[in-house]
Design an enzyme around this catalytic site. Structure first.
Site, PDB file in Angstrom:
ATOM      1  N   SER A  26       0.834  -1.212   0.000  1.00  0.00           N
ATOM      2  CA  SER A  26       0.000   0.000   0.000  1.00  0.00           C
ATOM      3  C   SER A  26       0.858   1.247   0.000  1.00  0.00           C
ATOM      4  CB  SER A  26      -0.902   0.005   1.238  1.00  0.00           C
ATOM      5  OG  SER A  26      -1.587   1.240   1.364  1.00  0.00           O
ATOM      6  N   TYR A  86      -1.913   0.442  10.746  1.00  0.00           N
ATOM      7  CA  TYR A  86      -2.096  -0.274   9.485  1.00  0.00           C
ATOM      8  C   TYR A  86      -0.871  -0.099   8.590  1.00  0.00           C
ATOM      9  CZ  TYR A  86      -3.856  -1.422   4.844  1.00  0.00           C
ATOM     10  OH  TYR A  86      -4.020  -1.959   3.595  1.00  0.00           O
ATOM     11  N   LYS A  90       1.738  -2.949   6.947  1.00  0.00           N
ATOM     12  CA  LYS A  90       2.034  -3.109   5.524  1.00  0.00           C
ATOM     13  C   LYS A  90       3.539  -3.055   5.274  1.00  0.00           C
ATOM     14  CE  LYS A  90      -0.680  -3.818   2.987  1.00  0.00           C
ATOM     15  NZ  LYS A  90      -1.355  -5.116   2.700  1.00  0.00           N
ATOM     16  N   ASN A 115      -5.269   4.582  -4.074  1.00  0.00           N
ATOM     17  CA  ASN A 115      -6.671   4.478  -3.657  1.00  0.00           C
ATOM     18  C   ASN A 115      -7.472   3.667  -4.670  1.00  0.00           C
ATOM     19  OD1 ASN A 115      -5.564   6.809  -2.099  1.00  0.00           O
ATOM     20  ND2 ASN A 115      -7.631   6.801  -1.268  1.00  0.00           N
ATOM     21  N   ARG A 154      -5.185  12.715  -3.733  1.00  0.00           N
ATOM     22  CA  ARG A 154      -5.015  11.267  -3.735  1.00  0.00           C
ATOM     23  C   ARG A 154      -4.964  10.795  -5.187  1.00  0.00           C
ATOM     24  NH1 ARG A 154      -4.393  12.610   0.784  1.00  0.00           N
ATOM     25  NH2 ARG A 154      -5.264  11.723   2.699  1.00  0.00           N
TER      26      ARG A 154
END
Length: 268
Positions: A26, A86, A90, A115, A154
């Site tokens: 991610s 999180y 990752k 995203n 994003r």
């Protein structure tokens, strides 16, 4: 679960002699994206302070002089700077995969998804992306709620493009020699960032719903801007995003949402 599950998987792969891994990583491993200061050049700002956010000052300043920064696009060689649990997990997955590859002679690629959105995204779950949360409100006849001032950037990438990236990475990783250092990361992104406000407006327009409501609210730990350069994936994997933002958002708005997964009991 991310860390333990990955460790178990890699141990079983080593026992079975499986030599190729494509890891779903991610963009959160980067923390804030790339920024430039007119005085100090490329900089990486630290976490934003609650008092600044309360006052509506959402843009991070230069960590050296406090000046306004110009956001840019982050590359895979940027040092990781995870900002929440999180993100820590990752990055830990990437470290485990790299260690596995070095120890076994295997090949590993880490696809750093940006995203992701598209058909079959669930609604009414905290694990859905912001696009799904906006759509859920619009389908209920309510305005999507946009945090901060809506100008945070994003990179939204369609799930069909992400699926193709996985196939390409598996084919190229399996066919090539082991990676130096154990693992090769790739940004999987459109390369065309939009603001969160743009996304909310696109979905509202596609559903003929109420205009987005910019709340000024925030979540500590969220980054302001994160956009990526997908050049490495293009050059080494042959990955080119095919779904344009407007087309993908219009399709996503019209596609029925998947039901949210039922909550698991403590005994399951």
């Amino acid at each position: 679960m991310n860390v333990q599950g990955t460790a178990v998987l890699l141990a079983e792969m080593a026992r079975a002699g499986v030599a190729t891994l494509v890891l779903a990583s991610s963009m959160v491993v980067y923390g804030e994206g790339a920024y430039g200061c007119e005085r100090h050049g490329a900089v990486r700002p630290g976490p934003r302070a609650a008092q600044d956010m309360d006052a509506g000052r959402f843009e991070p300043g230069c960590p050296r002089c406090g000046r306004a920064l110009a956001p840019g696009a982050v590359g895979e060689d940027a040092p990781p700077d995870p900002r929440n649990v999180y993100a820590d997990t990752k990055l830990a997955q990437e470290h485990l995969a790299a260690s596995w590859a070095r120890a076994t002679g295997g090949s590993a690629a880490a696809l750093r998804y940006h995203n992701v959105y598209g058909p079959r995204m669930p609604r009414d779950t905290p694990y859905a992306g912001v696009a799904a949360l906006f759509r859920s409100r619009l389908l209920d006849g309510r305005a999507p709620l946009v945090f901060e001032d809506g100008a945070q950037r994003r990179d939204s990438v369609h799930v069909r493009d992400v699926a193709r990236a996985n196939v390409l990475a598996l084919e190229r990783t399996a066919a090539g020699p082991p990676r130096p250092g154990g693992l090769r990361p790739y940004n999987i992104a459109s390369g065309e960032p939009r603001t969160v406000g743009d996304m909310a407006a696109a979905l509202a327009g596609a559903l003929d719903g109420p205009a987005p409501e910019v709340t000024g609210g925030y979540r500590l730990g969220d980054v302001r801007h994160i956009a990526a350069r997908p050049d490495r994936a293009r050059a080494e994997l042959g990955f080119f995003p095919l779904v344009p933002f407007a087309e993908g958002m219009a399709e996503f708005a019209r596609t029925p949402a998947a039901a949210a997964a039922p909550a698991r009991s403590a005994a399951s």
